[in-house]
Design a protein around this motif. Structure first.
Motif, PDB file in Angstrom:
ATOM      1  N   HIS A 132       0.973  -1.037  -0.175  1.00  0.00           N
ATOM      2  CA  HIS A 132      -0.126  -0.061   0.070  1.00  0.00           C
ATOM      3  C   HIS A 132       1.032   1.139  -0.053  1.00  0.00           C
ATOM      4  CE1 HIS A 132      -3.107  -3.012   0.879  1.00  0.00           C
ATOM      5  NE2 HIS A 132      -2.549  -3.250   2.148  1.00  0.00           N
ATOM      6  N   SER A 133       2.056   1.198   0.710  1.00  0.00           N
ATOM      7  CA  SER A 133       3.067   2.130   0.733  1.00  0.00           C
ATOM      8  C   SER A 133       4.257   1.928   1.527  1.00  0.00           C
ATOM      9  CB  SER A 133       2.550   3.234   1.059  1.00  0.00           C
ATOM     10  OG  SER A 133       3.724   4.617   0.867  1.00  0.00           O
ATOM     11  N   PRO A 134       5.509   2.019   1.295  1.00  0.00           N
ATOM     12  CA  PRO A 134       6.436   2.061   2.198  1.00  0.00           C
ATOM     13  C   PRO A 134       6.020   2.881   3.352  1.00  0.00           C
ATOM     14  CG  PRO A 134       7.399   2.292   0.038  1.00  0.00           C
ATOM     15  CD  PRO A 134       6.084   2.489  -0.120  1.00  0.00           C
ATOM     16  N   PRO A 135       6.582   2.646   4.804  1.00  0.00           N
ATOM     17  CA  PRO A 135       5.921   3.680   5.750  1.00  0.00           C
ATOM     18  C   PRO A 135       6.240   4.930   5.464  1.00  0.00           C
ATOM     19  CG  PRO A 135       6.910   1.528   6.327  1.00  0.00           C
ATOM     20  CD  PRO A 135       7.272   1.592   5.091  1.00  0.00           C
ATOM     21  N   ARG A 136       5.199   5.656   5.360  1.00  0.00           N
ATOM     22  CA  ARG A 136       5.264   7.154   5.032  1.00  0.00           C
ATOM     23  C   ARG A 136       5.908   7.885   6.069  1.00  0.00           C
ATOM     24  NH1 ARG A 136       0.174   9.299   1.838  1.00  0.00           N
ATOM     25  NH2 ARG A 136       1.924  10.454   0.932  1.00  0.00           N
ATOM     26  N   TRP A 137       5.834   7.520   7.496  1.00  0.00           N
ATOM     27  CA  TRP A 137       6.326   8.255   8.411  1.00  0.00           C
ATOM     28  C   TRP A 137       7.732   8.207   8.548  1.00  0.00           C
ATOM     29  CZ3 TRP A 137       3.017   4.329   8.671  1.00  0.00           C
ATOM     30  CH2 TRP A 137       3.467   3.071   9.440  1.00  0.00           C
ATOM     31  N   PHE A 138       8.395   7.000   7.858  1.00  0.00           N
ATOM     32  CA  PHE A 138       9.932   6.872   7.888  1.00  0.00           C
ATOM     33  C   PHE A 138      10.302   7.388   6.473  1.00  0.00           C
ATOM     34  CE2 PHE A 138       9.544   2.348   9.432  1.00  0.00           C
ATOM     35  CZ  PHE A 138       9.173   2.689  10.695  1.00  0.00           C
ATOM     36  N   TYR A 139       9.670   7.662   5.424  1.00  0.00           N
ATOM     37  CA  TYR A 139      10.165   7.992   4.067  1.00  0.00           C
ATOM     38  C   TYR A 139       9.508   9.434   3.679  1.00  0.00           C
ATOM     39  CZ  TYR A 139      12.048   3.367   4.240  1.00  0.00           C
ATOM     40  OH  TYR A 139      12.767   2.248   4.493  1.00  0.00           O
ATOM     41  N   ASP A 140       8.552   9.093   2.724  1.00  0.00           N
ATOM     42  CA  ASP A 140       7.854  10.540   2.184  1.00  0.00           C
ATOM     43  C   ASP A 140       7.367  11.435   2.958  1.00  0.00           C
ATOM     44  OD1 ASP A 140       5.729   8.708   1.893  1.00  0.00           O
ATOM     45  OD2 ASP A 140       4.624  10.163   0.986  1.00  0.00           O
ATOM     46  N   LEU A 141       6.916  11.249   4.056  1.00  0.00           N
ATOM     47  CA  LEU A 141       6.298  12.099   5.032  1.00  0.00           C
ATOM     48  C   LEU A 141       7.090  12.455   6.248  1.00  0.00           C
ATOM     49  CD1 LEU A 141       2.292  11.119   5.062  1.00  0.00           C
ATOM     50  CD2 LEU A 141       3.459  12.996   3.627  1.00  0.00           C
ATOM     51  N   TYR A 142       8.520  11.978   6.283  1.00  0.00           N
ATOM     52  CA  TYR A 142       9.232  12.287   7.504  1.00  0.00           C
ATOM     53  C   TYR A 142       9.217  13.693   7.837  1.00  0.00           C
ATOM     54  CZ  TYR A 142      13.630  12.428  10.219  1.00  0.00           C
ATOM     55  OH  TYR A 142      14.461  12.677  11.253  1.00  0.00           O
ATOM     56  N   HIS A 143       9.554  14.498   6.809  1.00  0.00           N
ATOM     57  CA  HIS A 143       9.989  16.021   7.137  1.00  0.00           C
ATOM     58  C   HIS A 143       8.619  16.509   7.188  1.00  0.00           C
ATOM     59  CE1 HIS A 143      13.997  15.588   5.795  1.00  0.00           C
ATOM     60  NE2 HIS A 143      13.833  14.960   4.688  1.00  0.00           N
ATOM     61  N   ASP A 144       7.549  16.001   7.121  1.00  0.00           N
ATOM     62  CA  ASP A 144       6.194  16.828   7.416  1.00  0.00           C
ATOM     63  C   ASP A 144       5.917  16.612   9.053  1.00  0.00           C
ATOM     64  OD1 ASP A 144       5.463  17.725   5.034  1.00  0.00           O
ATOM     65  OD2 ASP A 144       4.944  15.535   4.197  1.00  0.00           O
ATOM     66  N   ARG A 145       6.555  15.472   9.518  1.00  0.00           N
ATOM     67  CA  ARG A 145       6.210  15.133  10.789  1.00  0.00           C
ATOM     68  C   ARG A 145       7.177  15.375  11.819  1.00  0.00           C
ATOM     69  NH1 ARG A 145       3.131   9.167  10.451  1.00  0.00           N
ATOM     70  NH2 ARG A 145       1.403   9.533   9.271  1.00  0.00           N
ATOM     71  N   LYS A 146       8.543  15.457  11.420  1.00  0.00           N
ATOM     72  CA  LYS A 146       9.544  15.564  12.266  1.00  0.00           C
ATOM     73  C   LYS A 146       9.677  16.850  13.125  1.00  0.00           C
ATOM     74  CE  LYS A 146      13.109  17.675   9.364  1.00  0.00           C
ATOM     75  NZ  LYS A 146      14.221  17.385   8.754  1.00  0.00           N
ATOM     76  N   SER A 147       8.950  17.862  12.558  1.00  0.00           N
ATOM     77  CA  SER A 147       9.081  19.153  13.515  1.00  0.00           C
ATOM     78  C   SER A 147       8.087  19.300  14.417  1.00  0.00           C
ATOM     79  CB  SER A 147       8.670  20.225  12.194  1.00  0.00           C
ATOM     80  OG  SER A 147       7.398  20.067  12.113  1.00  0.00           O
ATOM     81  N   SER A 148       7.027  18.497  14.716  1.00  0.00           N
ATOM     82  CA  SER A 148       6.231  18.585  16.013  1.00  0.00           C
ATOM     83  C   SER A 148       7.121  18.195  17.258  1.00  0.00           C
ATOM     84  CB  SER A 148       5.038  17.976  15.742  1.00  0.00           C
ATOM     85  OG  SER A 148       5.472  16.441  15.744  1.00  0.00           O
ATOM     86  N   LEU A 149       6.574  18.316  18.378  1.00  0.00           N
ATOM     87  CA  LEU A 149       7.333  17.981  19.531  1.00  0.00           C
ATOM     88  C   LEU A 149       7.457  16.229  19.544  1.00  0.00           C
ATOM     89  CD1 LEU A 149       8.465  18.351  22.347  1.00  0.00           C
ATOM     90  CD2 LEU A 149       6.458  18.397  23.433  1.00  0.00           C
TER      91      LEU A 149
END
Length: 384
Positions: A132-149
């Motif tokens: 369905h996708s490689p884990p998005r929080w590891f790869y393509d969405l990593y930079h979208d999520r890393k800035s939150s606390l």
């Protein structure tokens, strides 16, 4: 291998002669991947799907009569119960501990989701992953999520899990991808090729019941579904929208319920979904870089246009003026798409582009592909 060898392998391995097992990661909500694995099991004549833990949603599977069997009941070890309740990050090790000989050493194991890729199969078992996708929080969405606390605190764990995820890729013999977008991600992050097998849609279940003037959003109210921008776009305009789906993580339910032109009906049954799709004017879809996104297909199957974000697979599928209009995900762009639809309508038939997503196409391609993959595997190693 000669053409005759391949042909003989295919003939020897019609699906009636192949023992197939299906595994799916833990079910914490009924969504697109659960719909897919249900239809995959039905297409292959299977009634059981293996998973880790019982499905957590209170309601039964709305997509079909498939039994989900909890493999953790058969895993020995004092840490099994602890791992099961530690979430997705522990699922890799749980799947590694499953002994597939208990379940008959299948000829083919089809895994669904990223964590079941960790399985260690008998050497005679072909492992095919429907991605369905490689884990998005590891790869393509990593930079979208890393800035939150939370994202900052989780960075060390994410870096470890990314290495863990990448290291187990060799255990997959072949990949199936649900769209060209996922095929590209598989090559980008794992350097693996994949055959695209589109998820199936029961096209004959959808009907056009006319246009009652309201817009419709179908899906969980999640941040990654771009739901805040959809709510923003309808605030202050004289157009009504109905939202159906789980409450999600975006925290917009109160805003929707406070607005005079917005209605939230919660999670709906399949019959209610078909009814709302059939009566709406158009469907609004704003998922971010969606892997596949079945909702635009469902909209078109109901004879309705879809106003879809111009990225991911919906960005490839929607043709402006033919089966909907595209937007960039921002409230002004969504409003612009609404205005264009109201002003110009469609010049094409939305249902003309959906034949490739039929149940028959899915079943035929899936069965032929699995048989061919196993035939090639067995012929290569002379182990028929």
């Amino acid at each position: 291998m000669t053409d005759r060898d391949v042909s003989d392998a295919k003939n020897a391995n019609s699906l009636s002669d192949i023992e197939v097992a299906i595994a799916h990661w833990h079910i914490d909500s009924w969504g697109g991947s659960e719909y897919l694995v249900t239809k995959l099991a039905e297409a292959l004549g299977k009634t059981t799907v293996y998973t880790v833990g019982d499905p957590e949603p209170d309601e039964t599977n709305p997509y079909g009569d498939i039994h989900f069997y909890d493999v953790t009941a058969d895993i020995s070890g004092i840490g099994t119960s602890f791992k099961r309740h530690f979430g997705r990050s522990a699922e890799y090790s749980l799947w590694e501990d499953v002994d597939w000989r208990i379940y008959g050493s299948p000829d083919v194991l089809i895994t669904s989701g990223s964590t079941p890729r960790a399985v260690i199969t008998p050497d005679t078992t072909l492992h095919v992953n429907y991605c369905h996708s490689p884990p998005r929080w590891f790869y393509d969405l990593y930079h979208d999520r890393k800035s939150s606390l939370l994202g900052q605190l989780a960075r060390p764990a994410v870096r470890y899990l990314r290495m863990r995820d990448s290291a187990l890729d060799d255990r997959v013999d072949h990949y199936l991808a649900n769209s060209p977008i996922i095929s590209r991600r598989l090559w980008k992050y794992y350097k693996r090729d994949a055959e695209v097998v589109y998820p199936p849609v029961k096209l004959n279940q959808y009907e056009n019941h006319g246009d009652e003037g309201f817009y419709f959003h179908l899906g969980r109210l999640d941040v990654e579904k771009g739901i805040k921008a959809v709510v923003d776009s309808f605030e202050g305009i004289n157009k009504r929208i109905v939202f159906a789906g789980g409450e999600g993580d975006a925290g917009v339910v109160d805003r929707i319920q406070a607005a005079e032109n917005m209605d939230y009906v919660g999670f709906v049954s399949e019959a209610e979904k078909y009814d709302l799709l059939g009566r709406c004017r158009a469907v609004v879809f704003n998922g971010r870089n969606e892997d596949f996104g079945i909702v635009p297909i469902e909209a078109n199957a109901s004879g309705k246009p879809c106003l879809a974000r111009d990225e991911g697979f919906p960005g490839l599928f929607i043709e402006d003026g033919i089966n909907g209009y595209s937007h960039n995900g921002s409230p002004p762009s969504i409003r612009s798409a609404i205005n264009q639809l109201e002003r110009e309508g469609l010049s094409g038939d939305p249902e003309s582009l959906i034949g490739q997503f039929s149940m028959a196409s899915f079943e035929d391609q899936l069965r032929a592909t699995v048989a061919e993959m196993l035939g090639s595997f067995q012929t290569q190693f002379k182990c028929q």
